[in-house]
Design an enzyme around this catalytic site. Structure first.
Site, short mmCIF file in Angstrom:
data_model
loop_
_atom_site.label_atom_id
_atom_site.label_comp_id
_atom_site.label_asym_id
_atom_site.label_seq_id
_atom_site.Cartn_x
_atom_site.Cartn_y
_atom_site.Cartn_z
N ASP A 154 0.87 -1.16 0.00
CA ASP A 154 0.00 0.00 0.00
C ASP A 154 0.92 1.23 0.00
O ASP A 154 2.10 1.12 0.34
CB ASP A 154 -0.87 -0.05 1.26
CG ASP A 154 -1.74 1.16 1.44
OD1 ASP A 154 -2.27 1.66 0.42
OD2 ASP A 154 -1.88 1.63 2.59
N ASP A 192 -0.02 5.13 0.95
CA ASP A 192 -0.20 6.09 2.05
C ASP A 192 -0.25 5.38 3.40
O ASP A 192 -1.05 4.48 3.61
CB ASP A 192 -1.49 6.90 1.83
CG ASP A 192 -1.49 7.60 0.47
OD1 ASP A 192 -0.49 8.27 0.15
OD2 ASP A 192 -2.49 7.45 -0.27
MG LIG Z 1 -2.84 3.23 3.51
#
Ligand SMILES: [Mg+2]
Ligand SMILES: [Zn+2]
Length: 211
Positions: free
Chosen positions: A7, A9
């Site tokens: 992922d 962020d």
């Molecule tokens: Mg995230």
């Protein structure tokens, strides 16, 4: 294991607190985009283990009118240059740009790539030519864990896994296999699983988490 799907962020770069709106979200401007400490080194460690590395990330900011596509490209340049500077590399970056309530009609859809759906993971694994069952999925959100579990990946949650949260989520599909405080620690855990070498005193773990 053959690859690691990351992922973005909250894993590679910090989230940003928007005081006016009282919300935490992805960076919207280049000055807000920074890599977490030791992210490039963590990715180099994964490279050295012979693992493929790809980013799989929901990025609805363009759809919601928070940023322009050029800014997302600038984030990519900042991310990749920081990673390359440490001698590390990423094999692919995959974004879902859709959102069901997008302002831009071309991005307004219920797609199969927005996590917790698994389309983005499938795309990354296909391009890496690895089975999803041989991928780690590293994320800091419940949609990451749901997608990873549905796709058959080994999931690693970044952050503090609170057992109080467990009962409110779609258990058991959202329970991570492993928990790490940051990507550097996640990379150490992956190394220890793959080589038997451990450099951590103890691996943080939720009592109700099943490996
Ligand atoms: Mg995230
Ligand atoms: Zn999508």
């Amino acid at each position: 294991m053959k690859a690691v799907l990351l992922d973005r962020d909250g894993v590679i770069n910090p989230l940003v607190y928007y005081e006016e709106a009282g919300m935490i979200d992805a960076p919207f401007t280049p000055s807000q985009f920074k890599l977490f400490p030791r992210v490039p080194e963590a990715i180099r460690l994964l490279n050295d283990l012979g693992l493929g590395v790809a980013v799989v990330s929901n990025q609805p900011g363009i759809a919601k009118g928070h940023l322009k596509p050029e800014v997302l490209k600038t984030f990519d340049r900042l991310m990749l240059s920081g990673i390359h500077a440490a001698g590390a590399s990423i094999d692919g970056v995959y974004y879902c740009l859709h959102h069901p309530e997008a302002k831009d009609p071309s991005l307004r859809q219920r797609c199969q790539c927005r996590k917790p759906e698994i389309g983005l993971l499938e795309q990354a694994a296909a391009n890496l030519q690895v089975p999803l069952e041989e991928c780690y999925l590293v994320g800091d959100g419940i949609p990451d864990l749901l997608a990873g579990t549905r796709a058959g990946c080994r999931t690693i949650f970044i952050g503090r896994w609170k057992c109080e949260i467990c009962q409110f989520t779609e258990a058991p599909n959202s329970h991570p296999a492993l928990v790490a405080k940051d990507l550097w620690e996640a990379a150490q855990i992956i190394r220890s699983e793959m080589t038997g070498i451990t450099s951590l005193a103890s691996l943080p773990k939720c009592a109700s988490t099943q490996a």
